[in-house]
Design an enzyme around this catalytic site. Structure first.
Site, PDB file in Angstrom:
ATOM      1  N   MET A  27       1.007  -1.167  -0.061  1.00 10.70           N
ATOM      2  CA  MET A  27       0.166   0.007  -0.011  1.00 10.70           C
ATOM      3  C   MET A  27       0.868   1.188  -0.132  1.00 10.70           C
ATOM      4  SD  MET A  27      -3.289  -1.017   2.022  1.00 10.70           S
ATOM      5  CE  MET A  27      -2.826  -0.618   3.863  1.00 10.70           C
ATOM      6  N   HIS A  34       8.766  -3.239   3.584  1.00 14.03           N
ATOM      7  CA  HIS A  34       8.527  -3.430   2.088  1.00 14.03           C
ATOM      8  C   HIS A  34       9.868  -4.035   1.299  1.00 14.03           C
ATOM      9  CE1 HIS A  34       5.233  -0.412   3.440  1.00 14.03           C
ATOM     10  NE2 HIS A  34       4.696  -1.706   2.888  1.00 14.03           N
TER      11      HIS A  34
HETATM   12  P1  AMP Z   1       1.433  -3.017   3.567  1.00  9.13           P
HETATM   13  O1  AMP Z   1       1.599  -1.762   2.633  1.00  9.13           O
HETATM   14  O2  AMP Z   1       1.372  -2.595   5.006  1.00  9.13           O
HETATM   15  O3  AMP Z   1      -0.161  -3.604   3.129  1.00  9.13           O
HETATM   16  O4  AMP Z   1       2.522  -4.088   3.437  1.00  9.13           O
HETATM   17  C1  AMP Z   1       2.829  -4.641   2.314  1.00  9.13           C
HETATM   18  C2  AMP Z   1       3.650  -5.953   2.556  1.00  9.13           C
HETATM   19  O5  AMP Z   1       4.710  -5.726   3.114  1.00  9.13           O
HETATM   20  C3  AMP Z   1       2.776  -7.123   3.385  1.00  9.13           C
HETATM   21  O6  AMP Z   1       2.965  -8.444   2.733  1.00  9.13           O
HETATM   22  C4  AMP Z   1       3.338  -6.744   4.683  1.00  9.13           C
HETATM   23  O7  AMP Z   1       3.083  -7.919   5.699  1.00  9.13           O
HETATM   24  C5  AMP Z   1       4.742  -6.519   4.261  1.00  9.13           C
HETATM   25  N1  AMP Z   1       5.348  -5.824   5.482  1.00  9.13           N
HETATM   26  C6  AMP Z   1       4.870  -4.477   6.097  1.00  9.13           C
HETATM   27  N2  AMP Z   1       5.664  -4.455   7.405  1.00  9.13           N
HETATM   28  C7  AMP Z   1       6.561  -5.295   7.391  1.00  9.13           C
HETATM   29  C8  AMP Z   1       7.570  -5.577   8.002  1.00  9.13           C
HETATM   30  N3  AMP Z   1       7.882  -4.602   9.219  1.00  9.13           N
HETATM   31  N4  AMP Z   1       8.619  -6.455   8.022  1.00  9.13           N
HETATM   32  C9  AMP Z   1       8.242  -7.344   6.751  1.00  9.13           C
HETATM   33  N5  AMP Z   1       7.055  -7.260   6.096  1.00  9.13           N
HETATM   34  C10 AMP Z   1       6.426  -6.103   6.074  1.00  9.13           C
END
Ligand code: AMP
Length: 280
Positions: A27, A34
């Site tokens: 997102m 990410h």
């Molecule tokens: P989001 O943008 O929050 O929807 O996250 C996108 C992807 O990044 C998802 O697969 C999340 O699980 C992963 N993600 C977000 N924060 C972390 C983190 N601290 N460590 C590893 N992966 C993450």
């Protein structure tokens, strides 16, 4: 790096692209978490696609969709530096055309925890993730363990609709004090930022007690709750010890397990989790 905003242009960019194709759905408001997914994809795939889409249908009516950070120019530079080949940044109407009426529901795994506290959340997640999978038809897709229940839901979704698509779980990237990296951390005041370390401290405390021989899940949950409720103003949604595969509550930690926590500090909602290793 090529940037595309329509499914048609994404398909054109990927037609004839070297395989395997790896997809990293996000997102945006990119951070080290990410980027660790993008780096893993870069290491394993010939073509790396990253999507940036703040998916309205996974936010509840009183959640932070409108204020969710959208620093697209900075994200573009980070994606380029991480070696992304194709950046997919669709407008909402591209993913939800006028009259959109089709939804995907992953039963069972979506029911508890985040599903209970954020009604409709996983329906939105499963729907957008399937749309992204169908748009990009990747060979591999990268998801963070940070969102552990989401990871399990997506694994089920992929197995049910796109057998052969490999879901790659990636470890949680943390700040030096243990706080899991999250796009929502920017909302925290300096005081809340300090308090937010309680989530990881609670998870770690459960792991330490388990290593010392405490195998009762309710006892481990109570210990996590004590750590979290010591923080003034913290509102706890849940602190649970669950079966790592089914996400059902455990009585005794006698198999691979996961500790899950969710709490609010002011109007910022944070989640975290940790694998629990029973002593040999
Ligand atoms: P989001 O943008 O929050 O929807 O996250 C996108 C992807 O990044 C998802 O697969 C999340 O699980 C992963 N993600 C977000 N924060 C972390 C983190 N601290 N460590 C590893 N992966 C993450």
């Amino acid at each position: 790096m090529q940037e595309v905003t329509t499914i048609r242009a994404l398909r054109a960019a990927l037609a004839g692209a070297p395989r395997p194709v790896g997809l990293v759905p996000t997102m945006g408001a990119l951070h080290a978490g990410h980027l660790s997914l993008a780096e893993r994809a870069r290491a394993e795939c010939a073509t790396v696609v990253m999507s940036i889409f703040v998916n309205p249908t996974q936010f509840g009516p009183h959640e932070d969709y409108a204020r969710y950070p959208r620093p697209i120019e900075h994200d573009r530079e980070l994606a380029r530096a991480a070696g992304v080949d194709v950046l997919f940044v669709p407008p909402v109407e591209e993913m939800y055309p006028p009259g959109a009426a089709s939804w995907v529901e992953v039963t069972g795994l979506s029911a508890r925890w985040e599903g209970e506290h954020r009604p409709g959340h996983f329906r939105g997640v499963a729907t957008i993730v399937l749309k992204l999978f169908l748009a990009a038809l990747p060979d591999r897709a990268y998801f963070g363990e940070k969102d552990y229940q989401q990871l399990r839901v997506v694994e089920r979704l992929a197995a049910d609709f796109l057998p052969g698509l490999v879901i790659v779980p990636c470890p949680t990237v943390r700040e030096p004090d243990g706080l899991a990296r999250s796009s929502r951390n920017v909302y925290l005041t300096p005081e809340q930022r300090e308090q937010a370390t309680a989530l990881y401290r609670a998870l770690w405390h459960a792991q330490e007690l388990l290593a010392a021989g405490e195998r009762s899940a309710p006892a481990l949950e109570a210990a996590m709750r004590r750590v979290l409720l010591a923080v003034p103003g913290l509102r706890l949604d849940y602190a649970a010890v669950v079966d790592a595969a089914t996400l059902e509550p455990l009585r005794v930690v006698d198999r691979p397990a996961r500790a899950l926590v969710a709490a609010r500090l002011g109007d910022v909602r944070l989640i975290d989790n940790l694998a629990l290793q029973p002593p040999a």
